[in-house]
Scaffold this motif. Structure first.
Motif, short mmCIF file in Angstrom:
data_model
loop_
_atom_site.label_atom_id
_atom_site.label_comp_id
_atom_site.label_asym_id
_atom_site.label_seq_id
_atom_site.Cartn_x
_atom_site.Cartn_y
_atom_site.Cartn_z
N UNK A 1 23.88 39.73 29.83
CA UNK A 1 23.38 39.59 31.19
C UNK A 1 22.37 40.70 31.50
N UNK A 2 21.18 40.31 31.94
CA UNK A 2 20.15 41.23 32.41
C UNK A 2 19.52 40.61 33.66
N UNK A 3 18.69 41.36 34.39
CA UNK A 3 18.03 40.77 35.57
C UNK A 3 17.14 39.58 35.23
N UNK A 4 16.75 39.46 33.95
CA UNK A 4 15.81 38.40 33.57
C UNK A 4 16.48 37.25 32.83
N UNK A 5 17.80 37.32 32.63
CA UNK A 5 18.53 36.25 31.95
C UNK A 5 19.41 35.49 32.94
N UNK A 6 19.77 34.28 32.58
CA UNK A 6 20.65 33.45 33.38
C UNK A 6 20.06 33.17 34.76
N UNK A 7 18.75 33.04 34.83
CA UNK A 7 18.09 32.76 36.10
C UNK A 7 17.85 31.27 36.32
N UNK A 8 18.16 30.44 35.30
CA UNK A 8 17.90 29.00 35.40
C UNK A 8 19.17 28.17 35.31
N UNK A 9 20.30 28.77 35.66
CA UNK A 9 21.54 28.02 35.67
C UNK A 9 22.26 27.92 34.34
N UNK A 10 21.84 28.75 33.35
CA UNK A 10 22.48 28.68 32.03
C UNK A 10 23.98 28.95 32.09
N UNK A 11 24.39 29.89 32.94
CA UNK A 11 25.81 30.25 33.01
C UNK A 11 26.65 29.06 33.43
N UNK A 12 26.23 28.36 34.47
CA UNK A 12 27.00 27.20 34.92
C UNK A 12 27.02 26.10 33.85
N UNK B 1 30.55 24.52 32.33
CA UNK B 1 30.98 23.12 32.42
C UNK B 1 30.89 22.39 31.08
N UNK B 2 30.48 23.10 30.02
CA UNK B 2 30.47 22.50 28.69
C UNK B 2 29.22 21.73 28.33
N UNK B 3 28.19 21.83 29.15
CA UNK B 3 26.95 21.11 28.86
C UNK B 3 26.27 21.66 27.62
N UNK B 4 26.22 22.97 27.47
CA UNK B 4 25.51 23.59 26.35
C UNK B 4 26.40 23.66 25.11
N UNK B 5 25.92 23.22 23.97
CA UNK B 5 26.71 23.26 22.74
C UNK B 5 26.59 24.61 22.04
N UNK C 1 14.62 25.75 25.91
CA UNK C 1 14.24 25.15 27.19
C UNK C 1 15.06 23.88 27.41
N UNK C 2 15.77 23.84 28.52
CA UNK C 2 16.68 22.72 28.80
C UNK C 2 15.94 21.39 28.80
N UNK C 3 14.79 21.32 29.45
CA UNK C 3 14.08 20.05 29.58
C UNK C 3 13.64 19.49 28.23
N UNK C 4 13.44 20.36 27.25
CA UNK C 4 13.03 19.89 25.92
C UNK C 4 14.15 19.17 25.19
N UNK C 5 15.39 19.36 25.65
CA UNK C 5 16.55 18.77 24.96
C UNK C 5 17.42 17.95 25.91
N UNK C 6 16.86 17.56 27.03
CA UNK C 6 17.64 16.85 28.04
C UNK C 6 18.28 15.57 27.47
N UNK C 7 17.51 14.78 26.72
CA UNK C 7 18.03 13.53 26.18
C UNK C 7 19.21 13.77 25.25
N UNK C 8 19.09 14.76 24.39
CA UNK C 8 20.17 15.07 23.45
C UNK C 8 21.43 15.50 24.20
#
Length: 333
Positions: free
Chosen positions: A192-203, A207-211, A219-226
């Motif tokens: 955790x730094x001031x520049x990390x976790x600014x785009x909702x990565x923690x949540x 909730x198990x979205x990220x593998x 980048x989340x949008x690049x892998x949204x379909x997967x």
């Protein structure tokens, strides 16, 4: 598993069963007496004790041992009541006919109760525990220390990430570590730094979205379909608990305490445990006797309790393997 032996005219070999026990549970040793003399050894008692008092005085009768022969007996070791991890003692002294044998039992032998934990939700094959906190706090060192403690090997585990030269980040990917024979998985994260976790990565982690393998710069949008295609397995990755790591020095840095408190508020529903790291910089004795904190360590815990508004009994100190070449009982404990 052999844990002790002596040499000489009377030899004592000590073995413990491979099956692990829990802290506070009695256990058994098989002790073999070798008589290397020309005279028979008369019946006598074999006595086992531990200096720290974890093992109560335990006794077994050893029958007649003929000359140049061996006899094996099973010794039931009785553990003192109301024991906790900090009281576990690895060193057991055995005495027979004036001969002393000191055995050393590794900490992983006392992890039996961890194998009785099972998830409460059918969708999760294992409990998921997220390791989260300030960059450079020692999450990956902690993971290496856990893997070292749970291993029967003497070497230090290096499975978790090492420093990779990117700022203070030792880990740049979400990494899942399964624990052998235990229904739990640790998920190591980037710091955790001031520049990390600014785009909702923690949540998304919670909730198990990220593998496992998701990168710090992915980048989340690049892998949204997967991610959407794998949504049916999300429950198996959802986090059930969290260990929140902060180095003791962060408590005296207003910019870091602000970041810590604001982030901690986001995860309070998980009732996370707070782990204060690098406390051996405050009290060097923590590496030798981590179960006996000094007044300075107690004050640190109270300070953290006030900063995060959580009870002191949810704050723990950690001492990780760093420069050690072989595992030690004190750090494992």
């Amino acid at each position: 598993m052999q844990v002790g032996y002596t040499t000489g005219d009377i030899q004592i070999d000590v073995y413990v069963a491979l099956e692990k026990v829990g802290v506070g549970e009695n256990f058994r040793e098989t002790v073999t007496i070798h008589n290397e003399t020309a005279k028979a050894l008369p019946p006598a008692c074999l006595v086992a004790t531990s200096d720290a008092g974890y093992i109560r005085r335990s006794v077994v009768d050893v029958p007649y041992v003929p000359a140049y022969a061996a006899v094996s007996v099973v010794l039931e070791l009785w553990v003192s009541p109301a024991t906790c991890v900090a009281q576990v003692d690895a060193t057991i002294t055995h005495t027979y006919h004036g001969v002393t044998c000191v055995s050393s039992v590794p900490m992983y032998f006392f992890t039996g109760k961890l194998h009785t934990i099972f998830p409460y939700h059918h969708a999760a094959p294992k409990y998921n525990i997220l390791l989260f906190g300030i960059a450079g706090a020692g999450k990956s060192y902690f993971m290496n220390s856990v893997l070292t403690m749970l291993s029967p090997d003497c070497q230090i585990s290096q499975r978790a990430a090492k420093r990779d030269g990117v700022g203070h980040h030792y880990s740049q990917r979400l990494a899942k570590f399964d624990l052998d024979g235990i229904q739990a998985s640790f998920w190591d994260t980037w710091g955790l730094t001031p520049h990390c976790y600014t785009c909702g990565d923690l949540q998304l982690m919670l909730d198990g979205t990220l593998p496992s393998g998701w990168g710090m710069f992915t980048v989340y949008d690049d892998h949204r379909d997967l991610l959407e295609r794998n949504s049916d397995t999300r429950d198996s990755r959802a986090q059930h608990a969290m260990l929140f790591f902060i180095p003791h020095g962060s408590l005296d840095k207003p910019e870091e305490t602000d970041l810590i408190t604001s982030t901690f508020d986001q995860v309070k529903h998980l009732n996370p445990l707070l782990l204060l790291t690098k406390t051996d910089e405050v009290d060097q004795n923590m590496r030798r006797q981590p179960g006996q904190p000094s007044a300075d360590i107690i004050e640190l815990k109270q300070q953290a309790s006030q900063v995060l508004n959580i009870p002191v009994n949810r704050i723990f100190t950690t001492v990780n393997y760093t420069t050690e070449k072989q595992k030690t009982f004190e750090i494992d404990r």
